[in-house]
Write a protein that holds these residues in place. Structure first.
Motif, PDB file in Angstrom:
ATOM      1  N   MET A   1       0.845  -1.196   0.000  1.00 13.02           N
ATOM      2  CA  MET A   1       0.000   0.000   0.000  1.00 13.02           C
ATOM      3  C   MET A   1       0.880   1.246   0.000  1.00 13.02           C
ATOM      4  O   MET A   1       1.838   1.337   0.772  1.00 13.02           O
ATOM      5  CB  MET A   1      -0.909  -0.004   1.229  1.00 13.02           C
ATOM      6  N   THR A   2       0.557   2.199  -0.878  1.00 18.19           N
ATOM      7  CA  THR A   2       1.361   3.417  -0.972  1.00 18.19           C
ATOM      8  C   THR A   2       1.032   4.383   0.158  1.00 18.19           C
ATOM      9  O   THR A   2      -0.016   4.273   0.821  1.00 18.19           O
ATOM     10  CB  THR A   2       1.104   4.117  -2.317  1.00 18.19           C
ATOM     11  N   SER A   3       1.922   5.352   0.354  1.00 20.31           N
ATOM     12  CA  SER A   3       1.686   6.370   1.388  1.00 20.31           C
ATOM     13  C   SER A   3       0.408   7.153   1.100  1.00 20.31           C
ATOM     14  O   SER A   3      -0.338   7.510   2.014  1.00 20.31           O
ATOM     15  CB  SER A   3       2.885   7.317   1.457  1.00 20.31           C
ATOM     16  N   LYS A   4       0.149   7.403  -0.190  1.00 19.83           N
ATOM     17  CA  LYS A   4      -1.060   8.143  -0.564  1.00 19.83           C
ATOM     18  C   LYS A   4      -2.311   7.376  -0.162  1.00 19.83           C
ATOM     19  O   LYS A   4      -3.289   7.961   0.332  1.00 19.83           O
ATOM     20  CB  LYS A   4      -1.063   8.409  -2.071  1.00 19.83           C
ATOM     21  N   GLU A   5      -2.301   6.058  -0.349  1.00 16.97           N
ATOM     22  CA  GLU A   5      -3.453   5.232   0.025  1.00 16.97           C
ATOM     23  C   GLU A   5      -3.628   5.194   1.539  1.00 16.97           C
ATOM     24  O   GLU A   5      -4.761   5.175   2.045  1.00 16.97           O
ATOM     25  CB  GLU A   5      -3.273   3.821  -0.534  1.00 16.97           C
ATOM     26  N   ILE A   6      -2.514   5.179   2.271  1.00 15.91           N
ATOM     27  CA  ILE A   6      -2.597   5.210   3.729  1.00 15.91           C
ATOM     28  C   ILE A   6      -3.226   6.524   4.195  1.00 15.91           C
ATOM     29  O   ILE A   6      -4.067   6.553   5.097  1.00 15.91           O
ATOM     30  CB  ILE A   6      -1.195   5.030   4.357  1.00 15.91           C
ATOM     31  N   LEU A   7      -2.845   7.629   3.559  1.00 15.56           N
ATOM     32  CA  LEU A   7      -3.379   8.939   3.928  1.00 15.56           C
ATOM     33  C   LEU A   7      -4.862   9.085   3.573  1.00 15.56           C
ATOM     34  O   LEU A   7      -5.544   9.964   4.104  1.00 15.56           O
ATOM     35  CB  LEU A   7      -2.570  10.049   3.248  1.00 15.56           C
ATOM     36  N   ASN A   8      -5.361   8.244   2.692  1.00 18.91           N
ATOM     37  CA  ASN A   8      -6.784   8.285   2.353  1.00 18.91           C
ATOM     38  C   ASN A   8      -7.659   7.696   3.456  1.00 18.91           C
ATOM     39  O   ASN A   8      -8.883   7.851   3.431  1.00 18.91           O
ATOM     40  CB  ASN A   8      -7.038   7.537   1.041  1.00 18.91           C
ATOM     41  N   ILE A   9      -7.059   7.015   4.413  1.00 20.72           N
ATOM     42  CA  ILE A   9      -7.802   6.478   5.554  1.00 20.72           C
ATOM     43  C   ILE A   9      -8.049   7.646   6.523  1.00 20.72           C
ATOM     44  O   ILE A   9      -7.110   8.210   7.087  1.00 20.72           O
ATOM     45  CB  ILE A   9      -7.019   5.349   6.249  1.00 20.72           C
ATOM     46  N   ARG A  10      -9.296   7.997   6.719  1.00 23.50           N
ATOM     47  CA  ARG A  10      -9.673   9.249   7.394  1.00 23.50           C
ATOM     48  C   ARG A  10      -9.017   9.426   8.759  1.00 23.50           C
ATOM     49  O   ARG A  10      -8.354  10.435   9.028  1.00 23.50           O
ATOM     50  CB  ARG A  10     -11.195   9.323   7.536  1.00 23.50           C
ATOM     51  N   ASN A  11      -9.184   8.468   9.648  1.00 30.10           N
ATOM     52  CA  ASN A  11      -8.642   8.628  11.003  1.00 30.10           C
ATOM     53  C   ASN A  11      -7.123   8.674  11.014  1.00 30.10           C
ATOM     54  O   ASN A  11      -6.516   9.353  11.852  1.00 30.10           O
ATOM     55  CB  ASN A  11      -9.144   7.510  11.916  1.00 30.10           C
ATOM     56  N   VAL A  12      -6.495   7.950  10.111  1.00 25.92           N
ATOM     57  CA  VAL A  12      -5.036   8.002  10.011  1.00 25.92           C
ATOM     58  C   VAL A  12      -4.610   9.393   9.556  1.00 25.92           C
ATOM     59  O   VAL A  12      -3.667   9.984  10.101  1.00 25.92           O
ATOM     60  CB  VAL A  12      -4.508   6.932   9.040  1.00 25.92           C
ATOM     61  N   ARG A  13      -5.307   9.934   8.567  1.00 24.94           N
ATOM     62  CA  ARG A  13      -4.978  11.262   8.039  1.00 24.94           C
ATOM     63  C   ARG A  13      -5.097  12.335   9.122  1.00 24.94           C
ATOM     64  O   ARG A  13      -4.184  13.154   9.312  1.00 24.94           O
ATOM     65  CB  ARG A  13      -5.903  11.591   6.863  1.00 24.94           C
ATOM     66  N   TYR A  14      -6.192  12.311   9.862  1.00 26.88           N
ATOM     67  CA  TYR A  14      -6.377  13.353  10.883  1.00 26.88           C
ATOM     68  C   TYR A  14      -5.559  13.081  12.149  1.00 26.88           C
ATOM     69  O   TYR A  14      -5.238  14.012  12.888  1.00 26.88           O
ATOM     70  CB  TYR A  14      -7.865  13.525  11.186  1.00 26.88           C
ATOM     71  N   ASP A 123      -5.635   9.255  20.706  1.00 25.73           N
ATOM     72  CA  ASP A 123      -5.470   9.537  19.277  1.00 25.73           C
ATOM     73  C   ASP A 123      -4.816   8.358  18.556  1.00 25.73           C
ATOM     74  O   ASP A 123      -5.220   7.957  17.461  1.00 25.73           O
ATOM     75  CB  ASP A 123      -4.665  10.824  19.062  1.00 25.73           C
ATOM     76  N   GLU A 124      -3.817   7.767  19.200  1.00 24.24           N
ATOM     77  CA  GLU A 124      -3.131   6.627  18.600  1.00 24.24           C
ATOM     78  C   GLU A 124      -4.066   5.420  18.489  1.00 24.24           C
ATOM     79  O   GLU A 124      -4.055   4.699  17.485  1.00 24.24           O
ATOM     80  CB  GLU A 124      -1.900   6.274  19.433  1.00 24.24           C
ATOM     81  N   ALA A 125      -4.886   5.198  19.532  1.00 22.77           N
ATOM     82  CA  ALA A 125      -5.824   4.079  19.517  1.00 22.77           C
ATOM     83  C   ALA A 125      -6.869   4.238  18.421  1.00 22.77           C
ATOM     84  O   ALA A 125      -7.254   3.263  17.763  1.00 22.77           O
ATOM     85  CB  ALA A 125      -6.506   3.960  20.882  1.00 22.77           C
ATOM     86  N   LEU A 126      -7.333   5.469  18.205  1.00 16.80           N
ATOM     87  CA  LEU A 126      -8.297   5.725  17.133  1.00 16.80           C
ATOM     88  C   LEU A 126      -7.727   5.328  15.775  1.00 16.80           C
ATOM     89  O   LEU A 126      -8.389   4.657  14.971  1.00 16.80           O
ATOM     90  CB  LEU A 126      -8.674   7.210  17.116  1.00 16.80           C
ATOM     91  N   ALA A 127      -6.507   5.751  15.523  1.00 18.93           N
ATOM     92  CA  ALA A 127      -5.884   5.476  14.230  1.00 18.93           C
ATOM     93  C   ALA A 127      -5.565   3.989  14.070  1.00 18.93           C
ATOM     94  O   ALA A 127      -5.837   3.388  13.017  1.00 18.93           O
ATOM     95  CB  ALA A 127      -4.618   6.309  14.080  1.00 18.93           C
TER      96      ALA A 127
END
Length: 443
Positions: A1-14, A123-127
């Motif tokens: 999975m690319t970094s861009k795809e990881i950033l598309n995951i909402r909770n990970v992004r925020y 915050d870490e648990a959410l992500a």
């Protein structure tokens, strides 16, 4: 999975946005100097950080348990709001009365500790749980790597600008262009980086509000008392689990030692840089260099944390840290920056190792609580070293003249305490580990 795809995951992004903005504080490059310019002493500075750590100790684990029962997003949002208030306090406090300044900074440290405790783990648990729900928890080290790079990129900007905001010559030029009276000392411009941090605090609030979480199922009677009791039960059961699980217990003990010792030194790094004759303006370039170092070496840190056997990894990091603290204690002019950079790489790598192994051994239902125990053990250590250092420095400085203190000779002399402190505790924990490991393999 690319970094861009990881950033598309909402909770990970925020999560990444929250972490980056929460710690993007323009006064960090001159943290110790800021306190001293407000009229506080170095001993008061150390003791205020003990209060900060003590607040987190008292609030850390209960807040993690409340995050697991009431909801993690609520605590992250509350944390960002408290952060805004505590920064506003030092941004607008009048400095004419030293007693008032100390009281305001005391309240600031309490609120700062509370804000840190509320966010810690939640915050870490959410992500992480968002990844786990999607069957992608193995991506967590990648997320931490991305976090390091984003935070470091933000850090380059923040440290360069923050240090420039505290340099009288730079600000005098800017004031002249704007038609203002040029500042004469750092006390005339010390609030500017604090004002800038207020703006960043608003971004942290926005990121917290944008995170998502499924509604928590409260106890059957739905009362606040029942929820509180449920949280306390979870805290106690998690504490028993940590103490009865050697793998987790030693991960947390080593984490606390590495983290609280380095945090105490790095909190005072602006005083250290000044003591080894580095101009204030260069603090920003050093901070930017550190951020570049993190960006370049984040991948290497992750690979080391994942590939080296835990026992060997901890031993290597321990010996390297001892050597680094000894190097720092020599107080080399200018070149003393090098061991500070080495220490940062060691701690960056250690943190990835700890998070990777701790999350792997923790169940989802109590993840925030366990991560709060991680914060609890760090802050117990931070409070201990802060109190010891404040007392030691006060005694040590009495043996130096005012001229020597002004030249920071006493401060350089105090740095050997970090080597002895870390070495003693690392050897002690390792002996304890060896005894337990002989009975039953821990790693």
């Amino acid at each position: 999975m690319t970094s861009k795809e990881i950033l598309n995951i909402r909770n990970v992004r925020y999560f990444l946005m929250f972490r980056s903005s929460y710690f993007a504080r323009f006064y960090y490059p001159v943290f110790t100097l800021l306190y001293l310019d407000y009229g506080l002493t170095l001993s008061q500075f150390a003791m205020l950080n003990v209060v900060w750590a003590a607040t987190i100790v008292l609030a850390e684990v209960p807040s993690g348990a409340f995050a697991d029962t009431l909801g993690r997003k609520k605590l992250v949002v509350l944390s960002s709001l408290v952060m805004l208030v505590e920064i506003a306090m030092i941004a607008f406090v009048p400095t004419g009365n030293p007693d008032l300044v100390f009281i305001v900074f005391l309240i600031n440290r309490i609120l700062s500790g509370l804000a840190m405790a509320l966010a810690s783990g939640a915050d870490e648990a959410l992500a992480y749980d968002t990844l786990k729900e999607q069957g992608k928890e193995e991506l967590w080290p990648r997320v931490l790597q991305i976090q390091l790079r984003i935070s470091s990129g933000v850090g380059i900007f923040v440290t360069l600008i923050g240090a420039a905001m505290y340099d009288v010559n730079v600000m005098a030029s800017i004031y002249s262009v704007l038609g203002f009276v040029a500042p004469e000392s750092t006390q005339d411009i010390m609030r500017i980086p604090v004002y800038a941090t207020l703006f960043v605090a608003v971004l942290a609030i926005y990121a917290a509000l944008k995170m998502q979480e499924e509604k928590k199922n409260l106890p059957s009677d739905g009362s606040k008392l029942a929820t509180t009791m449920e949280s306390l039960k979870l805290t106690l059961s998690t504490g028993k689990w940590v103490l009865s699980t050697p793998y987790v217990l030693f991960i947390l003990l080593y984490y606390s030692l590495f983290e609280h010792t380095s945090r105490m030194f790095l909190t005072m790094n602006s005083q250290y840089y000044r003591a080894i004759d580095i101009p204030i303006l260069y603090f920003g370039f050093i901070g930017a260099g550190i951020s570049v170092l993190k960006i370049l070496l984040a991948g290497q840190s992750r690979r080391l944390a994942e590939s080296i056997a835990p026992k060997n990894f901890i031993l290597i990091m321990g010996l390297a840290t001892m050597a680094t603290y000894y190097w720092i204690s020599l107080g080399w002019s200018i070149y003393g920056v090098i061991p500070a950079l080495v220490l940062i790489f060691i701690i960056m790598t250690m943190n990835i190792f700890i998070s990777y192994h701790l999350n792997k051994k923790t169940e989802s239902h109590n993840r925030a609580t366990v991560l709060s125990f991680k914060g609890l053990m760090f802050n117990l250590g931070y409070g201990l070293i802060g109190g010891l250092y404040a007392y030691y420095y006060k005694l040590l400085s009495q043996g130096y003249t005012d001229q020597q203190i002004e030249e920071h000779i006493d401060f350089i002399a105090s740095l050997s305490s970090f080597f002895y402190y870390f070495s003693f505790l690392f050897i002690s924990i390792s002996v304890f580990f060896y005894i337990k490991d002989r009975k039953k393999a821990i790693f």
